[in-house]
Design an enzyme around this catalytic site. Structure first.
Site, mmCIF file in Angstrom:
data_model
loop_
_atom_site.group_PDB
_atom_site.id
_atom_site.type_symbol
_atom_site.label_atom_id
_atom_site.label_comp_id
_atom_site.label_asym_id
_atom_site.label_seq_id
_atom_site.Cartn_x
_atom_site.Cartn_y
_atom_site.Cartn_z
ATOM 1 N N CYS A 2 0.842 -1.187 0.000
ATOM 2 C CA CYS A 2 0.000 0.000 0.000
ATOM 3 C C CYS A 2 0.884 1.247 0.000
ATOM 4 C CB CYS A 2 -0.949 0.081 1.190
ATOM 5 S SG CYS A 2 -2.162 -1.222 1.224
ATOM 6 N N ARG A 27 4.399 -0.507 -4.483
ATOM 7 C CA ARG A 27 4.018 -0.972 -3.144
ATOM 8 C C ARG A 27 2.715 -1.773 -3.145
ATOM 9 N NH1 ARG A 27 6.765 1.885 0.875
ATOM 10 N NH2 ARG A 27 5.140 1.368 2.357
ATOM 11 N N TRP A 74 -2.414 -2.894 -1.709
ATOM 12 C CA TRP A 74 -2.039 -4.309 -1.742
ATOM 13 C C TRP A 74 -2.975 -4.964 -0.754
ATOM 14 C CZ3 TRP A 74 -0.206 -8.154 1.543
ATOM 15 C CH2 TRP A 74 0.350 -9.274 0.915
ATOM 16 N N ASN A 100 -2.283 2.470 5.339
ATOM 17 C CA ASN A 100 -1.327 1.406 5.012
ATOM 18 C C ASN A 100 -1.012 0.684 6.318
ATOM 19 O OD1 ASN A 100 2.255 1.555 4.417
ATOM 20 N ND2 ASN A 100 0.898 -0.155 4.200
ATOM 21 N N GLY A 101 -1.246 -0.634 6.340
ATOM 22 C CA GLY A 101 -0.979 -1.383 7.568
ATOM 23 C C GLY A 101 -2.135 -2.321 7.858
ATOM 24 N N GLU A 485 18.152 -17.756 -5.046
ATOM 25 C CA GLU A 485 17.791 -16.430 -5.541
ATOM 26 C C GLU A 485 17.414 -16.478 -7.030
ATOM 27 O OE1 GLU A 485 16.856 -13.770 -4.353
ATOM 28 O OE2 GLU A 485 17.197 -12.256 -5.882
ATOM 29 N N LYS A 489 13.776 -15.295 -8.370
ATOM 30 C CA LYS A 489 13.584 -14.271 -9.416
ATOM 31 C C LYS A 489 12.644 -14.802 -10.482
ATOM 32 C CE LYS A 489 14.497 -11.376 -8.045
ATOM 33 N NZ LYS A 489 14.982 -11.134 -6.744
ATOM 34 N N GLU A 492 8.979 -15.188 -9.220
ATOM 35 C CA GLU A 492 8.368 -13.879 -8.931
ATOM 36 C C GLU A 492 7.833 -13.202 -10.190
ATOM 37 O OE1 GLU A 492 10.450 -11.435 -5.336
ATOM 38 O OE2 GLU A 492 11.763 -11.882 -7.021
ATOM 39 N N HIS A 508 17.918 -36.396 -2.997
ATOM 40 C CA HIS A 508 16.954 -36.718 -1.946
ATOM 41 C C HIS A 508 15.558 -36.195 -2.258
ATOM 42 C CE1 HIS A 508 20.290 -38.208 0.395
ATOM 43 N NE2 HIS A 508 20.933 -37.099 0.093
ATOM 44 N N LYS A 607 6.580 -4.510 -3.183
ATOM 45 C CA LYS A 607 8.003 -4.355 -2.926
ATOM 46 C C LYS A 607 8.303 -4.192 -1.446
ATOM 47 C CE LYS A 607 12.181 -2.630 -4.660
ATOM 48 N NZ LYS A 607 12.648 -3.997 -4.907
HETATM 49 C C1 G6P Z 1 9.160 -8.321 -0.711
HETATM 50 C C2 G6P Z 1 9.815 -7.980 -2.022
HETATM 51 C C3 G6P Z 1 11.141 -8.739 -2.148
HETATM 52 C C4 G6P Z 1 12.026 -8.429 -0.950
HETATM 53 C C5 G6P Z 1 11.326 -8.723 0.367
HETATM 54 C C6 G6P Z 1 12.103 -8.186 1.551
HETATM 55 O O1 G6P Z 1 8.736 -9.642 -0.721
HETATM 56 O O2 G6P Z 1 8.963 -8.298 -3.105
HETATM 57 O O3 G6P Z 1 11.805 -8.341 -3.333
HETATM 58 O O4 G6P Z 1 13.191 -9.194 -1.036
HETATM 59 O O5 G6P Z 1 10.046 -8.089 0.392
HETATM 60 O O6 G6P Z 1 12.145 -6.791 1.453
HETATM 61 P P1 G6P Z 1 13.245 -5.862 2.107
HETATM 62 O O7 G6P Z 1 12.853 -4.480 1.717
HETATM 63 O O8 G6P Z 1 13.167 -6.094 3.581
HETATM 64 O O9 G6P Z 1 14.559 -6.271 1.557
#
Ligand code: G6P
Length: 612
Positions: A2, A27, A74, A100-101, A485, A489, A492, A508, A607
């Site tokens: 948000c 956001r 969001w 937001n929250g 990672e 990616k 996502e 395993h 994000k």
């Molecule tokens: C969300 C984002 C990720 C990020 C994670 C942690 O899930 O989509 O890209 O890695 O939050 O966010 P931060 O700001 O704490 O690194």
């Protein structure tokens, strides 16, 4: 998670708010809405979908006002539809609020309000707050800011809010607890937003609100006070340093691609003034006052979420190898709710791009209360985690807008590498080895440039795999988190299911998935794990899996076994994870683009996750 933006001044707020929402859209993008103060009432518009949907709607309506607020959502409580979109209004339509929250006790509050005859429109927790403010304002005879303050006392949970009332049209109130808010101070105008990105094109002067603070904006100035006791707080104005360019796409089709390319410079920026190649060490100014405690700690915890957690896992390998201190890496959401055995001899490192992730912030607060020294590795200057930790290191990667983290990740690993180098040299890492690693780190920018100068192989792999439903990423040692990672990616942004695994663990379980339709990305540098990884490649080859190898040196063995090879420059094995991450970012990017996905705003993600 948000985004909220408010404007209080003399200009028409609508274009400012819409533009602000576009900057905050990373956001959340389930719905968007805005409200402006009219002559005798509040006018609002809200729509499910992205900000562009709201913008079209705004164009069809005459909506103006020099005081206004807007929100991009969001969804947490209630599906993403028009009614659940913000702003929310009280039942008379006199008070508007964006939030937001999460209001955790919204059910209890709602029941009380319903008994008193309040009819709710939406399924959201946020509406409860505006109805509560209204009840207090119209019943208790308080001023509007006092009513907001009183309502917030009854709320349990997290909030960043902007709220206004048609009966007191010359003021606007904003407050925060657990969700970020920044006040922009312009010439006779004020801005309030979840982060500085909507503000920067209007003014560089900002005030970061702290937990439990509220601000009242009026024509003759602003007053910040503590919500709990109304005590006025005087705060310094900070100046934002980055340029507007940093938050715009430039010539790139997507922020993510721009940010991948920026790594040529960002990794070097992270090390600027810190890496001391000739001495084979690093200097981290933000830690100097705490070095004795950091150096003599008995254990470290690294706590983070998402991509930042993966950076933490790489940090574990580096810190244990160089500094010889045990490191536990834990998701912040787990750390905060279990019995953690930590004390004053523990250093808890929080890694966060945004510096606002609710779970990471809570983990840090818990660690502090148990006496640990807290250390933040954050990208956003002035963010909550940066301000709530005892000491820290900024990653200096510049604003990251693409929801999938790229340049922030490599900057985090760079900081952890410098920390490992610094601590290693204080322990038993020799100067000679220190210089070797520092020299390799100093060359990263050049190597990133080489990787980005020719991405033909990666694009070919993407073209030939755009229809597959699964991917496996395998790596060993410090490259196991790189595999995690890479897989993250891909899922996502392309919505292809992907898993990262330690290469030897494949036997395993995941090996059961291997057939001629399963692409397996092996991260295979020529380091001490090479022969072992080669055996794992053989195992996949024997089962006809499609083999994609990411390596720093082609060899006959690799060529024989692989369907594709992505080669990156030969480098120090402890720098390899940073470089290897970049082709994996690009592979995910190209696959997502080919599949027609919205790379910068993948579905359901946000994000900055400011709710737990
Ligand atoms: C969300 C984002 C990720 C990020 C994670 C942690 O899930 O989509 O890209 O890695 O939050 O966010 P931060 O700001 O704490 O690194």
């Amino acid at each position: 998670m948000c985004g909220i933006v408010g404007y209080f001044g003399n200009k028409d707020s609508v274009p400012i708010l819409i533009n602000g929402l576009k900057r905050l859209e990373y956001r959340g993008y389930d719905s968007a809405g805005l409200a402006v103060m009219g002559d005798d009432q509040i006018h609002f518009l809200k729509k499910a979908g992205k900000v562009s949907v709201l913008e079209r709607e705004v164009d069809d309506h005459v909506l103006h006002g020099s005081i206004g607020m807007a929100h991009t959502r969001w969804a947490t409580h209630g599906e993403p539809n028009d009614i659940n979109a913000h702003p929310h209004l009280d039942q008379e339509g006199n008070i508007a609020l964006v939030h937001n929250g999460i209001i955790e006790n919204y059910n209890a509050l709602k029941q009380v309000l319903e008994k008193e005859g309040v009819t709710f429109q939406s399924e959201t927790d946020s509406e409860v707050l505006v109805q509560l403010i209204s009840k207090i304002y119209y019943k208790d005879g308080l001023s509007f800011p006092e009513a907001v303050q009183a309502a917030l006392q009854e709320v349990v949970g997290a909030y960043g809010i902007v709220v206004m009332c048609k009966d007191e049209p010359d003021l606007m109130v904003a407050a925060r607890y657990g969700s970020p808010l920044v006040l922009g101070v312009g010439e006779g105008e004020y801005f309030i937003a979840s982060d500085a990105s909507p503000i920067i094109e209007h003014t560089r002067s900002v005030v970061y609100l702290d937990e439990g603070e509220m601000v009242v904006l009026k024509n003759d100035g602003y007053t910040i006070s503590q919500i709990k006791d109304k005590k006025v707080v005087y705060k310094d104005i900070s100046i934002i340093e980055h340029d507007l360019e940093a938050i715009e796409k430039g010539n790139f089709p997507h922020f993510m691609l721009k940010e991948i390319h920026e790594q040529v410079n960002t990794i070097t920026d992270t090390m600027r003034g810190r890496l001391q190649v000739d001495e084979g060490t690093a200097f981290l100014g933000g830690l100097s006052d705490f070095m004795p405690r950091i150096e003599h700690a008995k254990q470290y915890y690294i706590t983070a979420c998402g991509t930042s957690w993966h950076a933490g896992l790489i940090g574990k390998y580096l810190l244990e190898e160089f500094a010889g201190i045990p490191v536990h890496v834990e998701y912040a959401s787990e750390f905060r709710y279990r019995r953690t055995i930590i004390d004053k001899d523990t250093v808890v490192i929080a890694i966060s791009q945004s510096g606002e992730t609710a779970d990471t912030l809570a983990a840090i607060k818990k660690a502090k209360s148990q006496g640990a020294l807290t250390l933040g590795i954050c990208n956003v200057v002035g963010s909550s985690i940066a301000r709530n930790t005892d000491c820290g290191v900024y990653t200096h990667a510049g604003p990251e807008i693409g929801v999938a983290s790229t340049k922030a990740f490599t900057a985090q690993v760079t900081v952890l590498s410098m920390l490992a180098l610094l601590l290693g040299r204080k322990k038993d890492l020799s100067k000679q080895h220190g210089i070797k690693l520092a020299t390799a780190m100093a060359n990263i920018g050049k190597d990133v440039e080489t990787i980005l100068s020719d991405t033909y192989d990666i694009e070919t792999i993407a073209e030939e795999h755009m229809q597959v439903g699964n991917f496996l990423y395998l790596g060993r040692g410090v490259n196991f988190p790189v595999a995690l990672e890479g897989a993250l990616k891909l899922k996502e942004i392309s919505y292809i299911h992907a898993e990262g695994y330690p290469a030897a663990e494949m036997k395993h379980g995941p090996i059961a998935l291997i057939d001629d339709n399963m692409p397996v990305v092996f991260i295979a540098p020529h380091d001490k794990t090479y022969d072992k990884v080669l055996s794992n490649i053989e195992e996949v080859h024997a089962r006809k899996g499609r083999i994609i190898i990411l390596t720093d040196k082609k060899s006959k063995d690799l060529e024989k076994l692989s369907d594709y090879i992505i080669k990156i420059p030969q480098c120090h094995p402890r720098v390899f994870p940073i470089l290897a991450s970049i082709p994996l970012q690009l592979l995910a990017y190209h696959l997502a683009v080919l599949r027609g996905c919205n790379v910068d705003m993948p579905r359901n993600l946000a994000k900055s996750v400011t709710v737990e």
